[in-house]
Design a protein around this motif. Structure first.
Motif, short mmCIF file in Angstrom:
data_model
loop_
_atom_site.label_atom_id
_atom_site.label_comp_id
_atom_site.label_asym_id
_atom_site.label_seq_id
_atom_site.Cartn_x
_atom_site.Cartn_y
_atom_site.Cartn_z
N UNK A 1 32.72 48.29 35.71
CA UNK A 1 31.81 48.68 36.79
C UNK A 1 32.24 47.92 38.04
N UNK A 2 32.25 48.58 39.17
CA UNK A 2 32.75 47.97 40.39
C UNK A 2 31.62 47.55 41.32
N UNK A 3 31.68 46.30 41.74
CA UNK A 3 30.80 45.76 42.77
C UNK A 3 31.69 45.43 43.95
N UNK A 4 31.20 45.64 45.17
CA UNK A 4 32.01 45.42 46.35
C UNK A 4 31.24 44.59 47.38
N UNK A 5 31.95 43.64 47.99
CA UNK A 5 31.41 42.88 49.12
C UNK A 5 32.18 43.35 50.34
N UNK A 6 31.47 43.92 51.32
CA UNK A 6 32.13 44.43 52.51
C UNK A 6 31.31 44.16 53.76
N UNK A 7 31.99 44.13 54.88
CA UNK A 7 31.37 43.85 56.17
C UNK A 7 30.96 45.14 56.85
N UNK A 8 29.79 45.15 57.45
CA UNK A 8 29.33 46.30 58.22
C UNK A 8 28.78 45.83 59.55
N UNK A 9 29.20 46.51 60.60
CA UNK A 9 28.68 46.25 61.93
C UNK A 9 27.81 47.43 62.33
N UNK A 10 26.61 47.14 62.74
CA UNK A 10 25.73 48.18 63.27
C UNK A 10 25.20 47.68 64.60
N UNK B 1 28.71 42.94 32.41
CA UNK B 1 30.11 43.07 31.99
C UNK B 1 30.36 44.36 31.22
N UNK B 2 31.57 44.87 31.15
CA UNK B 2 32.71 44.43 31.93
C UNK B 2 32.61 44.98 33.35
N UNK B 3 32.91 44.14 34.32
CA UNK B 3 32.79 44.54 35.71
C UNK B 3 33.84 43.85 36.57
N UNK B 4 33.93 44.31 37.81
CA UNK B 4 34.89 43.74 38.75
C UNK B 4 34.21 43.59 40.10
N UNK C 1 41.69 44.35 51.37
CA UNK C 1 41.27 43.65 50.16
C UNK C 1 41.63 42.17 50.23
N UNK C 2 40.67 41.31 49.96
CA UNK C 2 40.91 39.87 49.93
C UNK C 2 41.18 39.40 48.52
N UNK C 3 40.32 39.80 47.57
CA UNK C 3 40.52 39.39 46.18
C UNK C 3 39.74 40.29 45.24
N UNK C 4 40.13 40.24 43.96
CA UNK C 4 39.42 40.93 42.88
C UNK C 4 39.08 39.90 41.82
N UNK C 5 37.87 39.97 41.33
CA UNK C 5 37.44 39.09 40.24
C UNK C 5 36.97 39.97 39.09
N UNK C 6 37.44 39.67 37.90
CA UNK C 6 37.05 40.45 36.72
C UNK C 6 36.12 39.63 35.84
N UNK C 7 35.11 40.29 35.30
CA UNK C 7 34.11 39.64 34.44
C UNK C 7 34.00 40.43 33.15
#
Length: 74
Positions: A4-13, A49-52, A62-68
């Motif tokens: 399963x994918x989780x994402x951290x991203x920046x948003x400007x509004x 889990x299992x997730x990323x 992309x800065x990094x990927x972490x797997x769990x």
């Protein structure tokens, strides 16, 4: 079973600049500081889990990927 994918991203509004933690197209939390968003994203990914966790920079690259958890291979 796919991760399963989780994402951290920046948003400007127009009213704010925030870091979002997303999963399956939904915003789970918003933070002012990136480190807080990464911490929450890791917590969500570890609990499911299992997730990323995919961490992006402000420019969207992309800065990094972490797997769990483990993915079972047949």
């Amino acid at each position: 079973m796919a991760r399963k994918r989780y994402t951290v991203e920046f948003r400007f509004s127009p009213d704010s600049m925030t870091w979002l933690v997303r999963h399956a197209g939904k915003v789970l939390v918003r933070h002012i500081r990136k480190r807080d968003a990464v911490s929450d994203g890791a917590r969500f990914a570890r609990a499911d889990p299992p997730s990323m966790l995919l961490v992006r920079r402000m420019d969207g690259s992309e800065q990094e990927r972490r797997r769990y958890g483990r993915v079972r291979r047949k």
